[in-house]
Motif scaffolding. Structure first.
Motif, PDB file in Angstrom:
ATOM      1  N   LYS A  88       0.830  -1.217   0.000  1.00 28.87           N
ATOM      2  CA  LYS A  88       0.000   0.000   0.000  1.00 28.87           C
ATOM      3  C   LYS A  88       0.862   1.263   0.000  1.00 28.87           C
ATOM      4  N   ARG A  89       1.940   1.222   0.779  1.00 30.17           N
ATOM      5  CA  ARG A  89       2.811   2.409   0.783  1.00 30.17           C
ATOM      6  C   ARG A  89       3.448   2.612  -0.591  1.00 30.17           C
ATOM      7  N   LEU A  90       3.819   1.514  -1.238  1.00 32.54           N
ATOM      8  CA  LEU A  90       4.390   1.622  -2.590  1.00 32.54           C
ATOM      9  C   LEU A  90       3.385   2.244  -3.557  1.00 32.54           C
ATOM     10  N   CYS A 103      14.523 -13.511   3.645  1.00 33.55           N
ATOM     11  CA  CYS A 103      15.140 -12.618   2.662  1.00 33.55           C
ATOM     12  C   CYS A 103      14.606 -11.201   2.824  1.00 33.55           C
ATOM     13  N   TYR A 104      15.189 -10.312   2.056  1.00 28.49           N
ATOM     14  CA  TYR A 104      14.739  -8.923   1.963  1.00 28.49           C
ATOM     15  C   TYR A 104      14.175  -8.768   0.553  1.00 28.49           C
ATOM     16  N   ILE A 105      12.991  -8.214   0.449  1.00 25.91           N
ATOM     17  CA  ILE A 105      12.315  -8.092  -0.851  1.00 25.91           C
ATOM     18  C   ILE A 105      12.319  -6.624  -1.258  1.00 25.91           C
ATOM     19  N   ARG A 106      12.698  -6.354  -2.482  1.00 28.49           N
ATOM     20  CA  ARG A 106      12.802  -4.976  -2.958  1.00 28.49           C
ATOM     21  C   ARG A 106      11.942  -4.768  -4.224  1.00 28.49           C
ATOM     22  N   PRO A 107      10.684  -4.371  -4.042  1.00 26.40           N
ATOM     23  CA  PRO A 107       9.889  -3.970  -5.202  1.00 26.40           C
ATOM     24  C   PRO A 107      10.303  -2.556  -5.624  1.00 26.40           C
ATOM     25  N   ALA A 146      21.920  -8.529   9.449  1.00 21.57           N
ATOM     26  CA  ALA A 146      21.743  -7.315  10.261  1.00 21.57           C
ATOM     27  C   ALA A 146      22.294  -6.102   9.511  1.00 21.57           C
ATOM     28  N   TYR A 147      21.441  -5.100   9.357  1.00 24.70           N
ATOM     29  CA  TYR A 147      21.723  -3.931   8.508  1.00 24.70           C
ATOM     30  C   TYR A 147      22.886  -3.099   9.030  1.00 24.70           C
ATOM     31  N   LEU A 148      22.942  -2.896  10.334  1.00 26.90           N
ATOM     32  CA  LEU A 148      23.952  -1.985  10.889  1.00 26.90           C
ATOM     33  C   LEU A 148      25.110  -2.750  11.538  1.00 26.90           C
ATOM     34  N   ALA A 200       6.396   9.752   0.403  1.00 25.73           N
ATOM     35  CA  ALA A 200       6.711   8.886  -0.735  1.00 25.73           C
ATOM     36  C   ALA A 200       8.101   8.320  -0.521  1.00 25.73           C
ATOM     37  N   LYS A 201       8.226   7.013  -0.682  1.00 24.24           N
ATOM     38  CA  LYS A 201       9.548   6.393  -0.582  1.00 24.24           C
ATOM     39  C   LYS A 201      10.140   6.397  -1.987  1.00 24.24           C
ATOM     40  N   ALA A 202      10.682   7.559  -2.364  1.00 25.31           N
ATOM     41  CA  ALA A 202      11.157   7.765  -3.739  1.00 25.31           C
ATOM     42  C   ALA A 202      12.671   7.665  -3.790  1.00 25.31           C
ATOM     43  N   ASN A 207      14.776  10.767  -2.936  1.00 30.02           N
ATOM     44  CA  ASN A 207      14.925  11.168  -1.525  1.00 30.02           C
ATOM     45  C   ASN A 207      16.242  10.647  -0.938  1.00 30.02           C
ATOM     46  N   TYR A 208      16.710   9.553  -1.478  1.00 30.90           N
ATOM     47  CA  TYR A 208      17.842   8.859  -0.863  1.00 30.90           C
ATOM     48  C   TYR A 208      19.182   9.477  -1.207  1.00 30.90           C
ATOM     49  N   ILE A 209      19.176  10.506  -2.030  1.00 27.14           N
ATOM     50  CA  ILE A 209      20.413  11.228  -2.298  1.00 27.14           C
ATOM     51  C   ILE A 209      20.776  12.036  -1.042  1.00 27.14           C
ATOM     52  N   SER A 231      14.609  14.320  12.970  1.00 22.62           N
ATOM     53  CA  SER A 231      13.768  13.650  11.971  1.00 22.62           C
ATOM     54  C   SER A 231      13.931  12.133  12.103  1.00 22.62           C
ATOM     55  N   GLU A 232      15.048  11.597  11.617  1.00 22.84           N
ATOM     56  CA  GLU A 232      15.233  10.140  11.590  1.00 22.84           C
ATOM     57  C   GLU A 232      16.675   9.824  11.238  1.00 22.84           C
ATOM     58  N   GLY A 233      16.974   8.538  11.077  1.00 24.07           N
ATOM     59  CA  GLY A 233      18.285   8.118  10.597  1.00 24.07           C
ATOM     60  C   GLY A 233      18.300   8.153   9.075  1.00 24.07           C
ATOM     61  N   GLY A 248       7.483   4.946   8.953  1.00 21.32           N
ATOM     62  CA  GLY A 248       7.926   3.566   8.832  1.00 21.32           C
ATOM     63  C   GLY A 248       6.893   2.562   9.299  1.00 21.32           C
ATOM     64  N   ILE A 249       6.917   1.430   8.648  1.00 16.59           N
ATOM     65  CA  ILE A 249       6.011   0.341   9.007  1.00 16.59           C
ATOM     66  C   ILE A 249       6.541  -0.353  10.266  1.00 16.59           C
ATOM     67  N   THR A 250       7.846  -0.399  10.419  1.00 15.03           N
ATOM     68  CA  THR A 250       8.410  -0.923  11.662  1.00 15.03           C
ATOM     69  C   THR A 250       8.094   0.044  12.805  1.00 15.03           C
ATOM     70  N   ARG A 251       8.159   1.323  12.536  1.00 16.54           N
ATOM     71  CA  ARG A 251       7.789   2.348  13.538  1.00 16.54           C
ATOM     72  C   ARG A 251       6.367   2.113  14.015  1.00 16.54           C
ATOM     73  N   GLY A 283      13.434   0.005  11.492  1.00 12.64           N
ATOM     74  CA  GLY A 283      13.331  -0.025  10.034  1.00 12.64           C
ATOM     75  C   GLY A 283      13.257  -1.461   9.580  1.00 12.64           C
ATOM     76  N   THR A 284      12.808  -1.656   8.364  1.00 17.21           N
ATOM     77  CA  THR A 284      12.747  -3.021   7.840  1.00 17.21           C
ATOM     78  C   THR A 284      14.133  -3.629   7.837  1.00 17.21           C
ATOM     79  N   ALA A 285      15.094  -2.892   7.292  1.00 16.72           N
ATOM     80  CA  ALA A 285      16.463  -3.409   7.236  1.00 16.72           C
ATOM     81  C   ALA A 285      17.079  -3.414   8.637  1.00 16.72           C
ATOM     82  N   ALA A 286      16.930  -2.304   9.373  1.00  8.46           N
ATOM     83  CA  ALA A 286      17.578  -2.154  10.686  1.00  8.46           C
ATOM     84  C   ALA A 286      16.839  -2.888  11.806  1.00  8.46           C
TER      85      ALA A 286
HETATM   86  N1  PPE Z   1      13.116   6.207   7.197  1.00  9.07           N
HETATM   87  C1  PPE Z   1      13.792   6.038   6.036  1.00  9.07           C
HETATM   88  C2  PPE Z   1      14.400   7.217   5.374  1.00  9.07           C
HETATM   89  C3  PPE Z   1      13.887   4.766   5.492  1.00  9.07           C
HETATM   90  O1  PPE Z   1      14.536   4.600   4.355  1.00  9.07           O
HETATM   91  C4  PPE Z   1      13.310   3.666   6.151  1.00  9.07           C
HETATM   92  C5  PPE Z   1      13.413   2.291   5.583  1.00  9.07           C
HETATM   93  C6  PPE Z   1      12.612   3.900   7.358  1.00  9.07           C
HETATM   94  C7  PPE Z   1      12.525   5.185   7.832  1.00  9.07           C
HETATM   95  C8  PPE Z   1      11.895   2.794   8.083  1.00  9.07           C
HETATM   96  O2  PPE Z   1      10.746   2.397   7.375  1.00  9.07           O
HETATM   97  P1  PPE Z   1      10.179   0.904   7.455  1.00  9.07           P
HETATM   98  O3  PPE Z   1      11.133   0.029   6.735  1.00  9.07           O
HETATM   99  O4  PPE Z   1       8.860   0.990   6.810  1.00  9.07           O
HETATM  100  O5  PPE Z   1      10.087   0.558   8.893  1.00  9.07           O
HETATM  101  N2  PPE Z   1      14.613   2.046   4.878  1.00  9.07           N
HETATM  102  C9  PPE Z   1      14.665   0.930   3.986  1.00  9.07           C
HETATM  103  C10 PPE Z   1      15.865   1.018   3.074  1.00  9.07           C
HETATM  104  C11 PPE Z   1      17.170   0.570   3.593  1.00  9.07           C
HETATM  105  C12 PPE Z   1      18.224   0.538   2.510  1.00  9.07           C
HETATM  106  O6  PPE Z   1      19.417   0.777   2.837  1.00  9.07           O
HETATM  107  O7  PPE Z   1      17.912   0.263   1.355  1.00  9.07           O
HETATM  108  C13 PPE Z   1      14.548  -0.384   4.726  1.00  9.07           C
HETATM  109  O8  PPE Z   1      14.779  -0.456   5.931  1.00  9.07           O
HETATM  110  O9  PPE Z   1      14.174  -1.353   4.093  1.00  9.07           O
END
Ligand code: PPE
Length: 306
Positions: A58-60, A95-99, A128-130, A158-160, A163-165, A192-194, A219-222, A256-259
């Protein structure tokens, strides 16, 4: 590690990892015009289970809508099925899924409407991400010298890709200075956030997290951690967090999903509490890892079994 191997669902069919390629003149490569997700699938004794699949899809869809990247092939039902299929096709246990949805090759210039909407879902095993010890020992972070953008510039709901630049500036600065991660402030100077995680503050038994107006990705983990904490009887409040609150917090952690749920041991070389994982962080972490392992009742309906 499965990175670089396996099969990727690419514009409607499975291809080998090495064949999932795009043209140099892909719009997204030049202008950041992509939206994406990160979803984890966990190994349980009842087989692989995807965590909060519907919420991620849904977020996508929301991210795609904000950027006018909707397409008749892209809907909740199809996308959630494709995510399940990708796990099955690769026979992953976890696994980690990346759509990802992006504007493809169809012309150059800022008007993107002649570029086709493309879509792919990849997956790989991601630990583990970190870092290995992060979940137990916590990470050392700095406050970034960069800020998040003002609200009416880059929409953070938007998770665009673009934004990640900003996140990369934050992360590179942290890494080059010997930290594990950076915490970024919003354009008003509040926390704000990490670079790729949300942030929680524990102080005097209460739990705080910046609101969605603080340039965060909601975040969905949040969201999950808020539900977990409330279920454990803690009060959780979304409110502006001033920078200095980080220095006097009893506990801090990233989500976070990864963290996943990662404790923060120090900020700007100031120890957080006793400089190690705090008791409330540990309780939330334990609950989270039990739910995703399906060893605790899934009372919120978060798992989709593959
Ligand atoms: N803030 C940002 C900027 C962010 O990228 C993420 C996820 C979150 C918060 C946490 O959101 P959520 O995953 O819904 O709990 N970052 C993703 C990308 C990591 C990457 O290096 O690529 C992730 O954790 O999947």
């Amino acid at each position: 590690m499965s990175w670089g191997k396996g099969r990727i669902w690419f514009n409607g069919k499975f291809v080998d990892w090495k064949d999932a390629q795009v043209h140099l003149m892909t719009h997204a490569l030049h202008y950041g015009s992509s939206v994406f997700e990160g979803i984890r699938c966990y190994n349980t004794k009842k087989g692989p289970a995807i965590f909060r699949l519907d919420e991620h899809v849904k977020r996508l869809l929301g991210s795609a809508k904000i950027y006018r990247m909707t397409d008749e092939r892209i809907n909740l039902k199809t996308l959630r099925q494709v995510c399940i299929d990708v796990v099955r096709e690769n026979k992953f246990q976890s696994c980690y899924i990346r759509p990802i949805i992006w504007r493809g090759y169809g012309g150059i210039g800022l008007n993107p409407f002649n570029c086709p909407i493309e879509i792919a879902v990849a997956a790989w095993e991601w630990g583990a991400y970190l870092g290995k010890d992060a979940l137990e020992k916590g990470v050392n972070v700095r406050v970034a010298s960069w800020n998040r953008a003002a609200p009416n510039t880059y929409p953070t709901l938007a998770k665009a890709g673009g934004n990640y630049i900003n996140s990369q500036l934050v992360k590179m600065e942290a890494v080059l200075d010997g930290y594990d991660e950076g915490i970024v402030l919003d354009s008003n100077g509040y926390v704000s956030e990490g670079s790729g995680e949300n942030l929680f503050v524990v102080k005097d038994g209460g739990i705080f997290t910046p609101p969605s107006s603080a340039a965060i990705l909601p975040g969905i983990t949040r969201h999950s951690v808020i539900q977990i904490a409330r279920d454990l009887g803690y009060e959780v409040v979304k409110k502006q967090v001033p920078r200095e609150a980080l220095y006097i917090a009893d506990e801090l952690f990233f989500t976070g999903t990864a963290a996943e749920v990662t404790p923060i041991a120090s900020v700007d070389k100031i120890p957080v509490g006793e400089g190690k994982r705090g008791p409330i962080t540990a309780r939330i972490q334990e609950y989270f890892f039990e739910v995703v392992a399906a060893t605790r009742e899934d009372k919120f309906g978060w798992l989709t079994f593959v």
